[in-house]
Motif scaffolding. Sequence first.
Motif, PDB file in Angstrom:
ATOM      1  N   UNK A 296      66.629  97.293  92.684  1.00 23.14           N
ATOM      2  CA  UNK A 296      66.528  97.298  94.149  1.00 23.14           C
ATOM      3  C   UNK A 296      65.078  97.482  94.569  1.00 23.14           C
ATOM      4  N   UNK A 297      64.374  98.374  93.863  1.00 23.14           N
ATOM      5  CA  UNK A 297      62.960  98.630  94.172  1.00 23.14           C
ATOM      6  C   UNK A 297      62.150  97.335  94.093  1.00 23.14           C
ATOM      7  N   UNK A 298      62.401  96.532  93.092  1.00 21.10           N
ATOM      8  CA  UNK A 298      61.698  95.260  92.923  1.00 21.10           C
ATOM      9  C   UNK A 298      62.000  94.321  94.084  1.00 21.10           C
ATOM     10  N   UNK A 299      63.253  94.375  94.535  1.00 21.99           N
ATOM     11  CA  UNK A 299      63.700  93.501  95.620  1.00 21.99           C
ATOM     12  C   UNK A 299      63.023  93.835  96.954  1.00 21.99           C
ATOM     13  N   UNK A 300      62.772  95.119  97.196  1.00 26.46           N
ATOM     14  CA  UNK A 300      62.258  95.544  98.501  1.00 26.46           C
ATOM     15  C   UNK A 300      60.780  95.951  98.464  1.00 26.46           C
ATOM     16  N   UNK A 301      60.108  95.681  97.365  1.00 30.27           N
ATOM     17  CA  UNK A 301      58.693  96.047  97.257  1.00 30.27           C
ATOM     18  C   UNK A 301      57.896  95.465  98.421  1.00 30.27           C
ATOM     19  N   UNK A 302      57.081  96.309  99.033  1.00 28.36           N
ATOM     20  CA  UNK A 302      56.262  95.869 100.151  1.00 28.36           C
ATOM     21  C   UNK A 302      56.885  96.140 101.508  1.00 28.36           C
ATOM     22  N   UNK A 303      58.161  96.517 101.533  1.00 28.65           N
ATOM     23  CA  UNK A 303      58.840  96.780 102.802  1.00 28.65           C
ATOM     24  C   UNK A 303      58.769  98.269 103.161  1.00 28.65           C
ATOM     25  N   UNK A 304      58.542  98.538 104.438  1.00 31.02           N
ATOM     26  CA  UNK A 304      58.557  99.917 104.921  1.00 31.02           C
ATOM     27  C   UNK A 304      59.793 100.172 105.776  1.00 31.02           C
ATOM     28  N   UNK A 305      60.563  99.115 105.983  1.00 26.42           N
ATOM     29  CA  UNK A 305      61.795  99.212 106.765  1.00 26.42           C
ATOM     30  C   UNK A 305      62.820  98.239 106.203  1.00 26.42           C
ATOM     31  N   UNK A 306      64.073  98.703 106.118  1.00 31.21           N
ATOM     32  CA  UNK A 306      65.157  97.847 105.666  1.00 31.21           C
ATOM     33  C   UNK A 306      66.185  97.724 106.782  1.00 31.21           C
ATOM     34  N   UNK A 307      66.519  96.511 107.144  1.00 24.91           N
ATOM     35  CA  UNK A 307      67.525  96.284 108.177  1.00 24.91           C
ATOM     36  C   UNK A 307      68.912  96.503 107.582  1.00 24.91           C
ATOM     37  N   UNK A 308      69.857  97.018 108.370  1.00 23.55           N
ATOM     38  CA  UNK A 308      71.219  97.214 107.868  1.00 23.55           C
ATOM     39  C   UNK A 308      71.816  95.946 107.260  1.00 23.55           C
ATOM     40  N   UNK A 309      71.450  94.799 107.822  1.00 28.39           N
ATOM     41  CA  UNK A 309      71.982  93.531 107.319  1.00 28.39           C
ATOM     42  C   UNK A 309      71.551  93.232 105.886  1.00 28.39           C
ATOM     43  N   UNK A 310      70.512  93.924 105.396  1.00 27.70           N
ATOM     44  CA  UNK A 310      70.019  93.712 104.031  1.00 27.70           C
ATOM     45  C   UNK A 310      70.772  94.540 102.996  1.00 27.70           C
ATOM     46  N   UNK A 311      71.495  95.550 103.444  1.00 29.19           N
ATOM     47  CA  UNK A 311      72.104  96.508 102.518  1.00 29.19           C
ATOM     48  C   UNK A 311      73.115  95.869 101.572  1.00 29.19           C
ATOM     49  N   UNK A 312      73.927  94.961 102.087  1.00 26.03           N
ATOM     50  CA  UNK A 312      74.915  94.311 101.234  1.00 26.03           C
ATOM     51  C   UNK A 312      74.246  93.595 100.070  1.00 26.03           C
TER      52      UNK A 312
END
Length: 204
Positions: free
Chosen positions: A90-106
Amino acid sequence: MGLDRSVLLGAIERLHAEMQTQFDVLNTADGKLGDGDLGITMTRGMEAITEVVDDLPEDLGLALLKCSQAFTKSSGSSYGTLMALAMMAIAKQIKGQTMIAPSELNGLVVVAREQIQTRGKAELGGKTVLDSLDAIVQRTSGKTDLEEIRAAATEAVDEALATFQGKPATMGRARMFGEKSMGLDDPGMLAMKFIVYAMAGKNV
């Protein structure tokens, strides 16, 4: 409402407390189908993560990578290793992001499920944590409201536990117990229930 570093810190705090609360429950459940140390694994893992929280960056990918590394150092158990690998994916997937939208959680749960399936050489239907993750994926698909996602995820882990309790384990160490595993909760699935409830901020 998005998920940022402050939300991550809150989740870590709740997870740490929940694993301490469920320490004996997890050890007992694991003692029936495994080594009896799952409570130890999860508690030590969360303690290790809490020791690095002050150093977690705003970049959520890098923050989660640091959490996975801390968790890995605390435990050499198979379940702990799989949890750390899932966090790392998951960390690799979101690298560079400081915010995650709920729509991304799935999609992030899908990443965790695929990583555990690949690295754990597990199959769906084997009465493992993989089945809990798959249930979460199915129940949260298409949802974008955070509260709806939280409710769906907690319902999913409950239903997965109930569905597989009466089935025999066919994967992992528990498969050696065969028919004797029927009527018992899979320890890994039980741990995932506690994880999801804590992350959602709900009481078990």
